[in-house]
Design a protein around this motif. Structure first.
Motif, PDB file in Angstrom:
ATOM      1  N   ALA A 167       0.680  -1.222  -0.018  1.00  0.00           N
ATOM      2  CA  ALA A 167       0.129   0.100  -0.052  1.00  0.00           C
ATOM      3  C   ALA A 167       0.767   1.334   0.041  1.00  0.00           C
ATOM      4  CB  ALA A 167      -0.709   0.156   1.319  1.00  0.00           C
ATOM      5  N   GLU A 181      11.549  -2.602   7.360  1.00  0.00           N
ATOM      6  CA  GLU A 181      12.256  -3.495   6.635  1.00  0.00           C
ATOM      7  C   GLU A 181      13.378  -3.126   5.968  1.00  0.00           C
ATOM      8  OE1 GLU A 181       9.966  -6.983   5.196  1.00  0.00           O
ATOM      9  OE2 GLU A 181       8.269  -5.759   5.699  1.00  0.00           O
ATOM     10  N   ARG A 191       4.327  -9.557  -1.481  1.00  0.00           N
ATOM     11  CA  ARG A 191       4.416 -10.731  -0.453  1.00  0.00           C
ATOM     12  C   ARG A 191       3.963 -11.974  -1.224  1.00  0.00           C
ATOM     13  NH1 ARG A 191       6.003  -8.536   4.263  1.00  0.00           N
ATOM     14  NH2 ARG A 191       5.747  -6.202   4.456  1.00  0.00           N
ATOM     15  N   LYS A 214       4.593 -18.937  -2.250  1.00  0.00           N
ATOM     16  CA  LYS A 214       4.633 -19.525  -3.632  1.00  0.00           C
ATOM     17  C   LYS A 214       6.080 -19.657  -4.320  1.00  0.00           C
ATOM     18  CE  LYS A 214       0.100 -17.304  -3.890  1.00  0.00           C
ATOM     19  NZ  LYS A 214       0.092 -16.208  -3.001  1.00  0.00           N
ATOM     20  N   VAL A 268       9.125   3.736  12.602  1.00  0.00           N
ATOM     21  CA  VAL A 268       8.632   4.820  13.208  1.00  0.00           C
ATOM     22  C   VAL A 268       8.186   4.759  14.684  1.00  0.00           C
ATOM     23  CG1 VAL A 268       6.511   6.658  13.283  1.00  0.00           C
ATOM     24  CG2 VAL A 268       8.005   6.052  11.093  1.00  0.00           C
ATOM     25  N   ARG A 297       5.381 -13.841   6.991  1.00  0.00           N
ATOM     26  CA  ARG A 297       5.197 -12.558   6.592  1.00  0.00           C
ATOM     27  C   ARG A 297       6.018 -11.804   5.884  1.00  0.00           C
ATOM     28  NH1 ARG A 297       0.165  -9.843   6.140  1.00  0.00           N
ATOM     29  NH2 ARG A 297       0.650  -7.634   5.549  1.00  0.00           N
ATOM     30  N   ASP A 321      -3.823  -3.559   4.963  1.00  0.00           N
ATOM     31  CA  ASP A 321      -4.181  -4.389   5.823  1.00  0.00           C
ATOM     32  C   ASP A 321      -4.445  -3.779   7.182  1.00  0.00           C
ATOM     33  OD1 ASP A 321      -3.652  -6.423   3.636  1.00  0.00           O
ATOM     34  OD2 ASP A 321      -2.130  -7.302   5.121  1.00  0.00           O
ATOM     35  N   SER A 346      -5.645  -8.019   1.208  1.00  0.00           N
ATOM     36  CA  SER A 346      -5.354  -8.626  -0.166  1.00  0.00           C
ATOM     37  C   SER A 346      -4.440  -7.613  -0.954  1.00  0.00           C
ATOM     38  CB  SER A 346      -6.557  -8.789  -0.812  1.00  0.00           C
ATOM     39  OG  SER A 346      -7.039  -7.802  -1.075  1.00  0.00           O
ATOM     40  N   VAL A 347      -3.727  -7.928  -1.870  1.00  0.00           N
ATOM     41  CA  VAL A 347      -2.998  -6.838  -2.843  1.00  0.00           C
ATOM     42  C   VAL A 347      -3.896  -6.072  -3.538  1.00  0.00           C
ATOM     43  CG1 VAL A 347      -1.737  -7.048  -4.882  1.00  0.00           C
ATOM     44  CG2 VAL A 347      -0.982  -8.473  -3.058  1.00  0.00           C
ATOM     45  N   TRP A 381      -6.278 -14.198  -4.887  1.00  0.00           N
ATOM     46  CA  TRP A 381      -6.007 -15.446  -5.523  1.00  0.00           C
ATOM     47  C   TRP A 381      -5.264 -16.132  -4.853  1.00  0.00           C
ATOM     48  CZ3 TRP A 381      -3.192 -11.288  -5.841  1.00  0.00           C
ATOM     49  CH2 TRP A 381      -1.533 -11.365  -5.918  1.00  0.00           C
TER      50      TRP A 381
HETATM   51  P1  FAD Z   1       2.260  -4.852   4.011  1.00  0.00           P
HETATM   52  O1  FAD Z   1       2.858  -5.209   2.751  1.00  0.00           O
HETATM   53  O2  FAD Z   1       2.761  -5.632   5.289  1.00  0.00           O
HETATM   54  O3  FAD Z   1       3.443  -3.526   4.333  1.00  0.00           O
HETATM   55  C1  FAD Z   1       3.317  -2.939   5.600  1.00  0.00           C
HETATM   56  C2  FAD Z   1       4.864  -2.347   5.799  1.00  0.00           C
HETATM   57  O4  FAD Z   1       4.728  -1.580   7.027  1.00  0.00           O
HETATM   58  C3  FAD Z   1       5.698  -3.711   6.241  1.00  0.00           C
HETATM   59  O5  FAD Z   1       6.908  -3.589   5.610  1.00  0.00           O
HETATM   60  C4  FAD Z   1       6.160  -3.327   7.864  1.00  0.00           C
HETATM   61  O6  FAD Z   1       7.298  -3.699   8.068  1.00  0.00           O
HETATM   62  C5  FAD Z   1       6.228  -1.840   7.979  1.00  0.00           C
HETATM   63  N1  FAD Z   1       5.768  -0.976   9.110  1.00  0.00           N
HETATM   64  C6  FAD Z   1       4.932  -1.381  10.130  1.00  0.00           C
HETATM   65  N2  FAD Z   1       5.008  -0.562  11.134  1.00  0.00           N
HETATM   66  C7  FAD Z   1       5.943   0.263  10.788  1.00  0.00           C
HETATM   67  C8  FAD Z   1       6.617   1.185  11.542  1.00  0.00           C
HETATM   68  N3  FAD Z   1       6.185   1.548  12.735  1.00  0.00           N
HETATM   69  N4  FAD Z   1       7.686   1.793  11.123  1.00  0.00           N
HETATM   70  C9  FAD Z   1       8.083   1.655   9.650  1.00  0.00           C
HETATM   71  N5  FAD Z   1       7.269   0.707   9.033  1.00  0.00           N
HETATM   72  C10 FAD Z   1       6.592  -0.077   9.448  1.00  0.00           C
HETATM   73  N6  FAD Z   1      -2.941 -11.171  -1.222  1.00  0.00           N
HETATM   74  C11 FAD Z   1      -3.459 -11.604  -2.355  1.00  0.00           C
HETATM   75  O7  FAD Z   1      -4.227 -10.632  -2.490  1.00  0.00           O
HETATM   76  N7  FAD Z   1      -3.099 -12.704  -2.789  1.00  0.00           N
HETATM   77  C12 FAD Z   1      -2.091 -13.585  -2.282  1.00  0.00           C
HETATM   78  O8  FAD Z   1      -1.908 -14.538  -3.070  1.00  0.00           O
HETATM   79  C13 FAD Z   1      -1.646 -13.260  -1.215  1.00  0.00           C
HETATM   80  N8  FAD Z   1      -0.569 -14.003  -0.836  1.00  0.00           N
HETATM   81  C14 FAD Z   1       0.029 -13.717   0.286  1.00  0.00           C
HETATM   82  C15 FAD Z   1       1.169 -14.608   1.026  1.00  0.00           C
HETATM   83  C16 FAD Z   1       1.924 -14.233   1.884  1.00  0.00           C
HETATM   84  C17 FAD Z   1       2.952 -15.020   2.342  1.00  0.00           C
HETATM   85  C18 FAD Z   1       1.661 -13.155   2.814  1.00  0.00           C
HETATM   86  C19 FAD Z   1       2.269 -12.651   4.068  1.00  0.00           C
HETATM   87  C20 FAD Z   1       0.567 -12.280   2.408  1.00  0.00           C
HETATM   88  C21 FAD Z   1      -0.166 -12.428   1.036  1.00  0.00           C
HETATM   89  N9  FAD Z   1      -1.293 -11.772   0.579  1.00  0.00           N
HETATM   90  C22 FAD Z   1      -1.925 -12.088  -0.639  1.00  0.00           C
HETATM   91  C23 FAD Z   1      -1.695 -10.398   1.469  1.00  0.00           C
HETATM   92  C24 FAD Z   1      -0.987  -9.345   0.938  1.00  0.00           C
HETATM   93  O9  FAD Z   1       0.511  -9.568   0.750  1.00  0.00           O
HETATM   94  C25 FAD Z   1      -1.221  -8.111   1.875  1.00  0.00           C
HETATM   95  O10 FAD Z   1      -2.513  -7.819   1.771  1.00  0.00           O
HETATM   96  C26 FAD Z   1      -0.335  -6.852   1.261  1.00  0.00           C
HETATM   97  O11 FAD Z   1       0.899  -6.945   1.381  1.00  0.00           O
HETATM   98  C27 FAD Z   1      -0.806  -5.848   2.190  1.00  0.00           C
HETATM   99  O12 FAD Z   1      -0.342  -4.544   1.943  1.00  0.00           O
HETATM  100  P2  FAD Z   1       0.121  -3.323   3.187  1.00  0.00           P
HETATM  101  O13 FAD Z   1       1.034  -2.657   2.354  1.00  0.00           O
HETATM  102  O14 FAD Z   1      -1.086  -3.112   3.659  1.00  0.00           O
HETATM  103  O15 FAD Z   1       1.109  -4.397   4.156  1.00  0.00           O
END
Ligand code: FAD
Length: 396
Positions: free
Chosen positions: A11, A34, A41, A46, A79, A127, A274, A289-290, A318
């Motif tokens: 996101a 990170e 992810r 996979k 943060v 994760r 998320d 989800s992505v 998916w």
């Molecule tokens: P994230 O991608 O988790 O990013 C959040 C980031 O914020 C992380 O890097 C974290 O370290 C960082 N963060 C948190 N707190 C702080 C802080 N205080 N300071 C600095 N950084 C911070 N979705 C699908 O639609 N299809 C799939 O097939 C699918 N497979 C998946 C398989 C796996 C193994 C995983 C783990 C997830 C999968 N997902 C899938 C879900 C999808 O990856 C997530 O919904 C998506 O990554 C969410 O994006 P996000 O940016 O909200 O969170």
């Protein structure tokens, strides 16, 4: 207007890129704890786990993208707090000012308590890239894997392990796998697929504890059975990353509560992905989800640029297991009936009354595509036609 984004995942990366695509002129700072550049992810459980996708294919953007687009990317920095009164985020001794702050902090995996062996060596969760790099060496042919949790991530890890020649047992405490997210029909299809590949699936049986002194050697189940294992993958769900929001006193509701525009209870702070729950059909929902992470982040970017448009979620998801591509359109919450369209690649259509809510397609790309278009258009075909129509496209 200077925008600070906390969380450099799916996101956060989409949001920063969209701001620039919309010609946002102020500073954009993307902060992630990170060390890796923003990455996808899904392959972690996979192709990347399987060893068929190289690490650099995970990156969401080419390495030069961030500097070329005047996005300040700060990696490996967590943060610690938000100072809402001063409009600053805090990293150690440093304070970074913002006009608008967006929280895209994702979610973190639930862990098993230390009291039941969750802290033993050889117990992994899935994760981050670092999590998977830690556990990947254990995926050796002949090793015995115990998967705790029959959701998508546990099932995907089981599929990879089985393909690589490991012996796999998966346990699920609920009466069946995928209980939280899919109908029994989908679960039955996936269970049969795993069993055909030699994975043992035990449902309706909880974990009493993991066994071992310092390193895990197996597990005792609630029914007293003991299972030997060389390592354990835990996939028992996630918790929204709302720690900063909690400490800052923002409104919460299954994650960081936003309005339809992506704004939190503080008008200068927004959230997406998320970590965020948003209004949905008279209630609230938080999606993992992505598709949602990207769409919601882009909606927030547009609103930061003045669009003033509510986020209209179009859920899709998916999962890849063995040679099956499972595709899901819509959200099945509140379904009262599942219609099966049979065949070698069946699909399961969720209805509430006469309303089509969602489709799970077991490898039938056309069923997924037609279902998605119907749901997004608010159209609900006659269930009998869905089950029997020779060409689904006629339903459009
Ligand atoms: P994230 O991608 O988790 O990013 C959040 C980031 O914020 C992380 O890097 C974290 O370290 C960082 N963060 C948190 N707190 C702080 C802080 N205080 N300071 C600095 N950084 C911070 N979705 C699908 O639609 N299809 C799939 O097939 C699918 N497979 C998946 C398989 C796996 C193994 C995983 C783990 C997830 C999968 N997902 C899938 C879900 C999808 O990856 C997530 O919904 C998506 O990554 C969410 O994006 P996000 O940016 O909200 O969170």
């Amino acid at each position: 207007m200077d925008v600070v984004i906390v969380g450099a995942g799916q996101a956060g990366a989409a949001l920063a890129a969209k701001l620039r695509a919309l010609n946002h002129g102020g500073a954009v700072t993307l902060i992630g704890e990170e060390d890796s550049p923003p990455y996808q992810r899904p392959p972690l459980s996979k192709a990347y786990l399987m060893g068929t996708m190289a690490e650099d294919r995970l990156w969401l953007r080419a390495p030069g993208f961030w500097a070329e687009n005047a996005i300040t990317l700060r990696l490996g920095q967590r943060v610690d707090a938000i100072d809402r009164a001063a409009r600053q985020v805090v990293i150690g001794e440093e304070r970074i000012p913002y006009d608008a702050l967006v929280l895209t902090t994702g979610a973190s995996p639930r862990r098993l308590p230390d009291a039941i062996g969750g802290g033993l060596e050889g117990v992994f969760c899935v994760r981050s890239l670092a999590d998977v790099d830690r556990m990947r060496p254990a995926f050796r042919a002949g090793a015995r894997l115990l998967v705790v949790g029959g959701g998508y991530i546990g099932l995907e890890a089981a599929a990879v392990a089985s393909k690589l020649g490991l012996g796999v047992v998966l346990i699920e405490a609920a009466p069946r796998i995928l209980g939280r997210v899919a109908a029994a029909e989908t679960a039955d299809h996936i269970r049969a697929l795993h069993r055909a590949h030699g994975v043992e699936i035990i449902e309706g049986t909880g974990l009493e504890r993991l066994l071992g002194e310092t390193r895990v050697t197996g597990a005792r189940l609630a029914d007293g059975r003991e299972i030997a294992a060389d390592f354990v993958v835990v996939g028992v769900g996630v918790q929204p990353g709302d720690g900063l929001a909690v400490a800052a006193g923002l409104a919460l509701d299954n994650g960081i509560a936003t309005d339809a525009f992506g704004r939190t209870s503080d008008p200068a702070i927004w959230a997406a992905g998320d970590c965020a729950s948003f209004p949905w059909r008279g209630g609230r929902i938080r999606l993992e989800s992505v598709g949602n992470a990207i769409d919601q982040a882009e909606a927030v970017a547009a609103n930061l640029c003045g669009a003033n448009r509510p986020y209209a979620a179009k859920p899709w998801f998916w999962s890849d297991q063995y040679d099956l591509k499972l595709q899901i359109a819509g959200l099945n919450c509140g379904y009262d009936r599942v219609v099966t369209r049979g065949g070698a690649a069946p699909s399961f259509w969720y209805y509430r009354g006469a309303e089509l809510l969602a489709v799970d397609s077991m490898g039938d790309a056309r069923a997924y595509m037609v279902g998605k278009r119907l749901i997004e258009a608010g159209k609900s075909p006659d269930p009998d036609l869905v089950a029997t129509a020779p060409d689904l496209k006629a339903l459009l």
